[in-house]
Design an enzyme around this catalytic site. Structure first.
Site, PDB file in Angstrom:
ATOM      1  N   SER B 136      50.821  16.791  60.169  1.00 60.39           N
ATOM      2  CA  SER B 136      51.573  16.641  58.927  1.00 60.39           C
ATOM      3  C   SER B 136      51.325  15.255  58.337  1.00 60.39           C
ATOM      4  CB  SER B 136      53.058  16.895  59.203  1.00 60.39           C
ATOM      5  OG  SER B 136      53.768  17.082  58.005  1.00 60.39           O
ATOM      6  N   GLU B 232      45.782  22.417  55.367  1.00 60.48           N
ATOM      7  CA  GLU B 232      47.033  23.185  55.448  1.00 60.48           C
ATOM      8  C   GLU B 232      48.084  22.444  54.650  1.00 60.48           C
ATOM      9  OE1 GLU B 232      50.162  22.306  57.099  1.00 60.48           O
ATOM     10  OE2 GLU B 232      49.472  20.269  57.524  1.00 60.48           O
ATOM     11  N   HIS B 297      51.971  24.035  59.716  1.00 61.63           N
ATOM     12  CA  HIS B 297      53.424  24.072  59.866  1.00 61.63           C
ATOM     13  C   HIS B 297      53.943  25.459  60.240  1.00 61.63           C
ATOM     14  CE1 HIS B 297      52.923  20.235  57.750  1.00 61.63           C
ATOM     15  NE2 HIS B 297      54.118  19.918  58.174  1.00 61.63           N
TER      16      HIS B 297
END
Lengths: 327, 327
Positions: B136, B232, B297
């Site tokens: 992330s 992503e 995620h």
């Protein structure tokens, strides 16, 4: 550098041509385009009506009401939106190109544009540069037109937006920027405060913070600009604004600025948190900083001329932000 | 280029050191840091417990539970978070540096780091490179560690996150990447499909799309990478993903890729709209593209090794994405 020397060095395109004479007069031709999102036919009709009421000859781009085959957030395909923009700019009778609304999508058009051809068509019949107008997502065009064409542009609320319909302040301000000379004009934000005092001179650049951050890897960002940097945003959480500012800082854009002018942070949550972010990050750059200059997405947002030189004075005696002039 | 020649050219730091031997074994020291957001004491305790249960010697950074004086979204001041990260990496007994959670803030640390000193401390006592892990927001660190240190890293769910607590799939997968050799290992996304067929080889890079876009103006982005690009994101509307992809494209990062592997788009609204965006934009780059490889995620997100070479085969006979090897 004085305005006079700037003019002398700009042999072909005089980006200060609007200091002494208004950009438009009744009868001039404005071309309406939609490089980003799709508006309704009703909002377009209203926008056209408003500009015709100002005596302008409005020509609407062929694809302004086209849907996009994939995305509801785009007005027509990239090719269609780009074609409208290019056609408008290449029109030898065009005096201004008006973006009727923002949203998202202008940056998708930039790499497919023949900028040499655009530059060759940058002058109006009277020898002054054509004027691009718009804000929000149109920041991508302001940046590209500054770097590629070096023309003056106007960062202003757009006629297809509800705020243009609803705010007499917005309409009066846009009309003055279009129909009055820019030289010496003061930008008076009703709530402006000084975050960092000082004086600065330089070219006005910037616009929407997210869009500026989104363009940092693009060809037109290789020169980190400099001058007085205007920043605003809408509907972003503080941590995102933080990230955009850090991205600008890491790209050298904040260090290159001679001054920083913050606009409105409409729907960006707790304004005190945004201000605390600005107070934490911006003083390190050693240039004057203004808070809440009133441009951007505020319901009464003021317009800002871009790619023209101006002066910022944020001193004990008060705030003065003006177009043209010398320090 | 074969793995053997890659090794020969990396005289000091062997980024393929983990192909033949597992990164960690019981007794190894892992340093926990929080370069981004602030987690709870309870989540930290649980994270430490999980890694200690794997037999690791966990050392927790001094500032991991510090609040930030301005922003609730940051774990401690920039100086404090940076100090924890640098201290962890410089520890001569450290084998891995584990980011306990993401959020936002890692990119704020990068310009203040003495990368020469970090590079001088990149090797463990056994001569292999130290391992950075996280995902992330930690994408900013993966990029910087790749460009500045050229070490292998692991893009994996973090022990302070709820998904790590809740998903045995995640815990088992992370444990395998830490305690088993990487060479020849296949990355098997349970829902992977081919968007564009083809074969590719190259260095695995990438991570979170928004973070990659946010770093495009930064010093470490001046080299557009190349190799197999993993992307992503979480909780972003389609138009934002569109903008991030366009930003990567305009910076040359998509054109430089030999292959593109898309992960999960958790809470990104209508997946069909995201897929339509990918199908519109990505085939133009002429490289193989996978859809939904299962990292990012997703509640059962898989881990991805970065800055190691691998091979992607997306052919009629099926999909194979593996670490190491030659085309």
């Amino acid at each position: 550098m004085t305005v006079a020397t700037v003019r002398a060095s700009a042999a072909v395109i005089d980006r200060h041509a609007y200091l002494d004479a208004a950009p438009l007069q009744p009868g001039d031709r404005v071309r309406f385009v939609a490089p980003s999102g799709l508006g309704s036919a009703e909002s377009l009709e209203r926008a056209v009506g408003a500009y015709r009421d100002w005596g302008l000859d409005v020509v609407v781009g062929e694809h302004v009401l086209d849907p996009h085959p994939r995305a509801s957030y785009l007005a027509g395909t990239d090719d269609a939106r780009r074609q409208d923009l290019v056609d408008a700019w290449l029109d030898p009778d065009a005096d201004a190109v008006v973006c009727v609304r923002g949203g998202y999508g202008a940056m998708r058009l930039l790499d497919g544009i023949d900028w040499e051809r655009m530059r060759g068509a940058a002058l109006r019949r009277d020898g002054r540069p054509k004027l691009l107008t718009g804000s929000s997502d149109i920041t991508a065009l302001h940046e590209a037109f500054r770097v590629r064409l070096d023309v003056p542009t106007l960062f202003c609320p757009m006629p297809g937006n509800d705020v243009f319909r609803d705010s007499a302040t917005i309409r009066d301000d846009v009309r003055r920027w279009l129909f009055e000379p820019w030289g010496g004009r003061e930008l008076v934000g009703p709530k402006t405060e000084v975050l960092v005092p000082g004086v600065a001179a330089g070219r006005f650049t910037g616009g929407n913070l997210a869009l500026l951050a989104g363009g940092l890897g693009a060809p037109e960002a290789r020169d980190p600009a400099g001058g007085i940097l205007f920043l605003e945003d809408v509907d972003e959480e503080t941590y995102r604004l933080d990230g955009f500012l850090v991205a600008l800082a890491r790209a050298g854009r904040l260090a290159a600025a001679s001054g920083i002018v913050l606009g409105s942070w409409h729907k960006c949550g707790d304004l005190a948190a945004v201000r605390a972010l600005a107070e934490e990050m911006l003083p390190a750059f050693g240039v004057p900083v203004l808070w809440e200059q009133g441009f951007g997405h505020d319901p009464d947002a003021l317009s800002i001329p871009l790619n023209v030189d101006g002066v910022l004075r944020a001193e004990d005696g008060g705030i003065r932000l003006s177009v043209g002039g010398v320090l």
